[in-house]
Design an enzyme around this catalytic site. Structure first.
Site, PDB file in Angstrom:
ATOM      1  N   ARG A  73       0.836  -1.218   0.000  1.00 16.95           N
ATOM      2  CA  ARG A  73       0.000   0.000   0.000  1.00 16.95           C
ATOM      3  C   ARG A  73       0.861   1.254   0.000  1.00 16.95           C
ATOM      4  O   ARG A  73       0.558   2.230  -0.692  1.00 16.95           O
ATOM      5  CB  ARG A  73      -0.950  -0.018   1.208  1.00 16.95           C
ATOM      6  CG  ARG A  73      -2.040  -1.074   1.051  1.00 16.95           C
ATOM      7  CD  ARG A  73      -2.917  -1.180   2.275  1.00 16.95           C
ATOM      8  NE  ARG A  73      -3.545   0.093   2.617  1.00 16.95           N
ATOM      9  CZ  ARG A  73      -4.009   0.391   3.834  1.00 16.95           C
ATOM     10  NH1 ARG A  73      -3.908  -0.475   4.815  1.00 16.95           N
ATOM     11  NH2 ARG A  73      -4.571   1.554   4.054  1.00 16.95           N
ATOM     12  N   GLN A 108     -10.770   8.718   7.929  1.00 11.92           N
ATOM     13  CA  GLN A 108     -10.361   7.339   8.217  1.00 11.92           C
ATOM     14  C   GLN A 108      -9.175   6.966   7.332  1.00 11.92           C
ATOM     15  O   GLN A 108      -8.620   5.888   7.464  1.00 11.92           O
ATOM     16  CB  GLN A 108     -11.524   6.385   7.931  1.00 11.92           C
ATOM     17  CG  GLN A 108     -12.754   6.673   8.767  1.00 11.92           C
ATOM     18  CD  GLN A 108     -13.969   5.919   8.235  1.00 11.92           C
ATOM     19  OE1 GLN A 108     -14.249   4.797   8.649  1.00 11.92           O
ATOM     20  NE2 GLN A 108     -14.686   6.517   7.316  1.00 11.92           N
ATOM     21  N   ASN A 109      -8.823   7.865   6.421  1.00 13.81           N
ATOM     22  CA  ASN A 109      -7.744   7.552   5.485  1.00 13.81           C
ATOM     23  C   ASN A 109      -6.382   7.758   6.139  1.00 13.81           C
ATOM     24  O   ASN A 109      -6.189   8.710   6.887  1.00 13.81           O
ATOM     25  CB  ASN A 109      -7.871   8.416   4.221  1.00 13.81           C
ATOM     26  CG  ASN A 109      -9.185   8.172   3.510  1.00 13.81           C
ATOM     27  OD1 ASN A 109      -9.866   7.175   3.794  1.00 13.81           O
ATOM     28  ND2 ASN A 109      -9.563   9.050   2.609  1.00 13.81           N
ATOM     29  N   HIS A 126      -7.539   7.031  12.043  1.00 21.65           N
ATOM     30  CA  HIS A 126      -6.953   5.695  11.869  1.00 21.65           C
ATOM     31  C   HIS A 126      -5.439   5.738  11.711  1.00 21.65           C
ATOM     32  O   HIS A 126      -4.836   4.750  11.295  1.00 21.65           O
ATOM     33  CB  HIS A 126      -7.604   4.965  10.690  1.00 21.65           C
ATOM     34  CG  HIS A 126      -9.008   4.515  10.977  1.00 21.65           C
ATOM     35  ND1 HIS A 126      -9.852   3.995  10.026  1.00 21.65           N
ATOM     36  CD2 HIS A 126      -9.722   4.512  12.137  1.00 21.65           C
ATOM     37  CE1 HIS A 126     -11.016   3.696  10.581  1.00 21.65           C
ATOM     38  NE2 HIS A 126     -10.967   4.010  11.854  1.00 21.65           N
ATOM     39  N   CYS A 134       7.433   1.471  17.322  1.00 18.03           N
ATOM     40  CA  CYS A 134       7.755   0.246  18.041  1.00 18.03           C
ATOM     41  C   CYS A 134       6.455  -0.455  18.401  1.00 18.03           C
ATOM     42  O   CYS A 134       5.491   0.179  18.831  1.00 18.03           O
ATOM     43  CB  CYS A 134       8.550   0.571  19.306  1.00 18.03           C
ATOM     44  SG  CYS A 134       9.074  -0.938  20.155  1.00 18.03           S
ATOM     45  N   GLY A 195     -17.486   9.316   0.815  1.00 13.63           N
ATOM     46  CA  GLY A 195     -16.638   8.194   0.417  1.00 13.63           C
ATOM     47  C   GLY A 195     -16.350   7.167   1.487  1.00 13.63           C
ATOM     48  O   GLY A 195     -15.283   6.568   1.490  1.00 13.63           O
ATOM     49  N   ASN A 221     -21.514   9.722  -1.941  1.00 11.80           N
ATOM     50  CA  ASN A 221     -20.966   8.375  -2.128  1.00 11.80           C
ATOM     51  C   ASN A 221     -21.407   7.869  -3.498  1.00 11.80           C
ATOM     52  O   ASN A 221     -22.424   8.315  -4.028  1.00 11.80           O
ATOM     53  CB  ASN A 221     -21.484   7.425  -1.031  1.00 11.80           C
ATOM     54  CG  ASN A 221     -20.645   6.152  -0.913  1.00 11.80           C
ATOM     55  OD1 ASN A 221     -20.547   5.362  -1.849  1.00 11.80           O
ATOM     56  ND2 ASN A 221     -20.029   5.967   0.241  1.00 11.80           N
TER      57      ASN A 221
HETATM   58  P1  OAD Z   1     -14.527   1.286   2.191  1.00 10.55           P
HETATM   59  O1  OAD Z   1     -13.673   0.635   1.179  1.00 10.55           O
HETATM   60  O2  OAD Z   1     -15.231   0.422   3.177  1.00 10.55           O
HETATM   61  O3  OAD Z   1     -15.661   2.145   1.476  1.00 10.55           O
HETATM   62  C1  OAD Z   1     -15.373   3.031   0.443  1.00 10.55           C
HETATM   63  C2  OAD Z   1     -16.663   3.747   0.102  1.00 10.55           C
HETATM   64  O4  OAD Z   1     -16.363   4.734  -0.865  1.00 10.55           O
HETATM   65  C3  OAD Z   1     -17.742   2.847  -0.498  1.00 10.55           C
HETATM   66  O5  OAD Z   1     -18.980   3.130   0.134  1.00 10.55           O
HETATM   67  C4  OAD Z   1     -17.789   3.264  -1.976  1.00 10.55           C
HETATM   68  O6  OAD Z   1     -19.108   3.209  -2.517  1.00 10.55           O
HETATM   69  C5  OAD Z   1     -17.312   4.691  -1.902  1.00 10.55           C
HETATM   70  N1  OAD Z   1     -16.624   5.179  -3.098  1.00 10.55           N
HETATM   71  C6  OAD Z   1     -15.726   4.529  -3.878  1.00 10.55           C
HETATM   72  N2  OAD Z   1     -15.247   5.332  -4.832  1.00 10.55           N
HETATM   73  C7  OAD Z   1     -15.866   6.529  -4.662  1.00 10.55           C
HETATM   74  C8  OAD Z   1     -15.802   7.787  -5.345  1.00 10.55           C
HETATM   75  N3  OAD Z   1     -15.025   7.977  -6.384  1.00 10.55           N
HETATM   76  N4  OAD Z   1     -16.576   8.796  -4.868  1.00 10.55           N
HETATM   77  C9  OAD Z   1     -17.405   8.615  -3.816  1.00 10.55           C
HETATM   78  N5  OAD Z   1     -17.493   7.466  -3.138  1.00 10.55           N
HETATM   79  C10 OAD Z   1     -16.737   6.445  -3.550  1.00 10.55           C
HETATM   80  O7  OAD Z   1     -13.635   2.399   2.910  1.00 10.55           O
HETATM   81  P2  OAD Z   1     -13.857   3.123   4.316  1.00 10.55           P
HETATM   82  O8  OAD Z   1     -15.289   3.416   4.551  1.00 10.55           O
HETATM   83  O9  OAD Z   1     -12.907   4.235   4.358  1.00 10.55           O
HETATM   84  O10 OAD Z   1      -9.778   0.787   8.570  1.00 10.55           O
HETATM   85  O11 OAD Z   1     -13.389   2.000   5.322  1.00 10.55           O
HETATM   86  C11 OAD Z   1     -13.341   2.272   6.671  1.00 10.55           C
HETATM   87  C12 OAD Z   1     -12.171   1.576   7.314  1.00 10.55           C
HETATM   88  O12 OAD Z   1     -12.202   0.177   7.023  1.00 10.55           O
HETATM   89  C13 OAD Z   1     -10.812   1.989   6.795  1.00 10.55           C
HETATM   90  O13 OAD Z   1     -10.327   3.160   7.417  1.00 10.55           O
HETATM   91  C14 OAD Z   1      -9.952   0.833   7.139  1.00 10.55           C
HETATM   92  C15 OAD Z   1     -10.866  -0.242   6.627  1.00 10.55           C
HETATM   93  O14 OAD Z   1     -10.624  -1.498   7.059  1.00 10.55           O
HETATM   94  C16 OAD Z   1      -8.718   0.173   9.127  1.00 10.55           C
HETATM   95  O15 OAD Z   1      -7.822  -0.317   8.468  1.00 10.55           O
HETATM   96  C17 OAD Z   1      -8.749   0.168  10.615  1.00 10.55           C
END
Ligand code: OAD
Length: 247
Positions: A73, A108-109, A126, A134, A195, A221
């Site tokens: 990543r 969350q990014n 996050h 460490c 997003g 979204n």
């Molecule tokens: P997800 O991958 O769960 O969700 C991404 C969201 O973005 C989905 O609802 C898609 O429909 C939407 N999406 C994708 N492309 C888009 C675009 N161009 N414009 C608008 N929306 C779009 O990601 P997160 O919700 O960020 O945590 O996930 C939450 C957490 O789960 C992350 O921070 C990470 C993950 O596991 C940890 O690692 C602790």
């Protein structure tokens, strides 16, 4: 993308008169920069899901596998640039601060693209994928290193294993971030969610918390999510097109 014009006007009007805007972003906001999201068809790495790799148990069991994922990543994100969604949020912050308002961008990014775009009041709940620390909290060593790391990095202070400076499933969010989140959720009169799939707690509860306190809630979204129900206005399409339209 089929956006009802009057709702765009409503959202613009709400954003234009808000005094304190809180924002929550997820992986979808970085998708148009070329950063893969976690869920959906492109969300898998090899055959693994984020929930199987981003845990203290996975790291204890197989640190090489977890590091391999994070290094994949890091390599993928390193040269990525912010997209129009990130820049729209910078303009929103500037406009709020110029008119004496307040702003807080909870993300969350872990990619650092909001900061790279120029957002200042970022609350990275996050953590930061560029931080290495460490694995033993009592040692406390950490540093930001955007370069190539050893396949299995060690702590230079105590010699123990090092880990990515991110929050894993089952871990508490950083105390200082939680305090800032609280300030935003208590104070904002408009909460914008963009997003995120809205399935990972505690972030998934923020829109509801803001709404209960009387804030307007707007969601952006590609598709409806569990948070759509919490939103007064929901826009379905790419964040890189919709956010610039609204701001
Ligand atoms: P997800 O991958 O769960 O969700 C991404 C969201 O973005 C989905 O609802 C898609 O429909 C939407 N999406 C994708 N492309 C888009 C675009 N161009 N414009 C608008 N929306 C779009 O990601 P997160 O919700 O960020 O945590 O996930 C939450 C957490 O789960 C992350 O921070 C990470 C993950 O596991 C940890 O690692 C602790």
């Amino acid at each position: 993308m089929n956006l009802p014009g009057n709702e765009v006007e409503q959202a613009r009007a709400l954003l234009g008169k808000a005094r304190f805007v809180g924002v929550l972003t997820g992986a979808g906001v970085s998708a148009e920069s070329g950063v893969p999201t976690f869920r959906g068809k492109d969300g898998l790495w090899k055959q693994y899901r984020a929930e199987e790799l981003a845990t203290p148990e996975a790291f204890a069991r197989d640190p090489s596998l977890v590091w391999e994922w994070y290094q994949w990543r890091r390599n993928l994100i390193r040269d990525k640039e912010p997209n129009p969604a990130h820049f729209a949020l910078v303009r929103l912050e500037e406009a709020l601060l110029e008119r004496g308002g307040d702003f807080g961008l909870i993300t969350q990014n872990v990619d650092g693209l909001h900061e790279k775009a120029g957002s200042r009041r970022v609350i990275p709940i996050h953590g930061n994928i560029w931080e290495v620390r460490c694995a033993d909290p009592s040692c406390g060593w950490k540093e930001v290193d955007r370069g190539d790391l050893d396949p299995l990095p060690k702590c230079p202070r105590c010699g123990g294993p090092a880990r990515p400076g991110v929050v894993w499933f089952g871990e508490a969010l950083p105390e200082d971030a939680l305090e800032e989140v609280d300030r935003v959720l208590r104070g904002c009169d408009l909460f914008l969610v963009a997003g995120t799939s809205g399935v990972v707690q505690p972030a998934a509860s923020f829109a509801w918390a803001a709404r209960r306190r009387g804030a307007w809630v707007i969601e952006v979204n590609l598709e409806p999510t569990p948070l759509t129900e919490a939103a007064h206005l929901a826009f379905h399409g790419p964040a890189g097109e919709i956010l610039p339209l609204l701001v």
